[in-house]
Write an enzyme that holds these catalytic residues in place. Structure first.
Site, PDB file in Angstrom:
ATOM      1  N   ARG A 185       1.060   2.953  13.066  1.00  0.00           N
ATOM      2  CA  ARG A 185       1.116   2.197  11.818  1.00  0.00           C
ATOM      3  C   ARG A 185       2.521   1.699  11.491  1.00  0.00           C
ATOM      4  NH1 ARG A 185      -3.044   2.129  13.285  1.00  0.00           N
ATOM      5  NH2 ARG A 185      -5.019   2.777  12.358  1.00  0.00           N
ATOM      6  N   SER A 234      -6.769   2.018   3.366  1.00  0.00           N
ATOM      7  CA  SER A 234      -6.436   3.440   3.509  1.00  0.00           C
ATOM      8  C   SER A 234      -5.120   3.740   2.799  1.00  0.00           C
ATOM      9  CB  SER A 234      -6.314   3.818   4.985  1.00  0.00           C
ATOM     10  OG  SER A 234      -7.555   3.661   5.646  1.00  0.00           O
ATOM     11  N   GLU A 304       0.284   5.213   3.653  1.00  0.00           N
ATOM     12  CA  GLU A 304       0.158   4.009   4.476  1.00  0.00           C
ATOM     13  C   GLU A 304       0.408   2.776   3.623  1.00  0.00           C
ATOM     14  OE1 GLU A 304      -3.433   1.959   7.004  1.00  0.00           O
ATOM     15  OE2 GLU A 304      -2.954   4.044   7.446  1.00  0.00           O
TER      16      GLU A 304
END
Length: 312
Positions: A185, A234, A304
């Site tokens: 990520r 998310s 995130e």
């Protein structure tokens, strides 16, 4: 309060001269984020080409005006006080092209503002395989590459062959895949660099097979994710071998509310906006989740989503 320089008539006119797209002052940002929260930007500017983006950023740097780039506004929480300086919306960068290479692969070039959904549709239309995992990811190309977006065991790093950035020297620079360092990520790239275009290597495939996989992924996302409410995607990265949603569910926090912000009853790693949530409510829930998971499982969750702006 707007930064003083953006009260200046000359500066406002210079901003307008940089782009052919919209230039809006004191513009509420809740309408530009998937979460639907956030106060106003001092100014929001929408360049319509890479050339306009370069001209705009050079002007902002010359005048020492802070700026933030904005794609589709997913994975982003803007605080209730909004953002000082200029928000540069990349949605005007929409060029999308493709061509075969000597190795038989299809090179797709997409500017930063192109929604991933548009590329997925292109893959169906042109029978291109490799980006099916992007199905249902609501972001645009620039943000997806910068955060190395992924799902179902695949990530952007698996298909990106090059990116073009506006670097810290205010020059357009193309970086090949071997010059890029991806992590989970995250793309290791200077915060000052702005991704303006990305190239993907895809393979010719069977349209029926590609379409079937995309339909399957869409059905899976609809069954697991709260897509009927506004959300930022998310909230937390998954710790190694442990889904964040499972950890949150184990704490019993699903369904917890702060105002109109709620930890989804469908998936613990989503916070949804039930109608009129405030950013402060969302941030409170994020902190509640982090504290509860750390107390219950001794695991520190890493966000995130990105939280920007000032408190209201």
């Amino acid at each position: 309060m707007r930064i003083p320089v953006l009260h200046d008539f000359f500066i406002k006119e210079q901003l307008k001269s940089c782009v052919s797209g919209a230039v809006l002052f004191d513009e509420p940002l809740d309408r530009y984020t998937s979460m639907g929260v956030g106060g106003p930007a001092d100014a929001l500017v929408v360049p319509q080409s890479m050339e306009e983006l370069v001209q705009l950023v050079r002007f902002l740097r010359k005048e020492n005006i802070p700026f933030l780039t904005l794609g589709n506004g997913t994975n982003l929480i803007v605080r209730d006080g909004g953002c000082r300086g200029v928000v540069v919306a990349l949605r005007g960068l929409q060029k999308l092209s493709w061509a075969s290479d000597p190795e038989g692969k299809i090179r797709v070039q997409a500017e930063a503002g192109v929604p991933l959904a548009s590329i997925v549709q292109l893959c169906i239309k042109e029978s291109l395989a490799g980006l099916e995992f992007c199905t249902g990811i609501p972001g645009s190309v620039g943000g997806a590459v910068r955060m190395n977006a992924g799902a179902f065991g695949r990530e952007m790093k698996d298909v990106v062959t090059a990116i073009t950035v506006l670097n810290e020297h205010l020059e357009l620079e193309t970086l090949s895949r071997r010059e890029l360092s991806f992590e989970y990520r995250r793309l290791n790239l200077s915060d000052e660099a702005v991704i303006v275009c990305a190239e993907f290597a895809l393979c010719p495939g069977e349209r029926e097979s590609i379409s079937a996989e995309i339909s399957e992924i869409l059905a899976l996302r609809k069954s697991k994710h709260p897509l009927n409410f506004r959300n930022a995607g998310s909230i937390f990265k998954n710790p190694r071998n442990l889904p964040a949603g499972q950890l949150i569910e184990e704490t019993g926090l699903k369904g917890t509310r702060r105002g109109d912000a709620m930890i989804s009853e469908k998936h613990g790693n989503f916070i949804v906006n039930l109608g009129h949530a405030r950013a402060a409510d969302v941030v409170d829930l994020i902190e509640e989740i982090k504290g509860r998971v750390e107390n219950c499982r001794a695991i520190q969750l890493e966000a995130e989503v990105h939280i920007v702006g000032e408190d209201g």
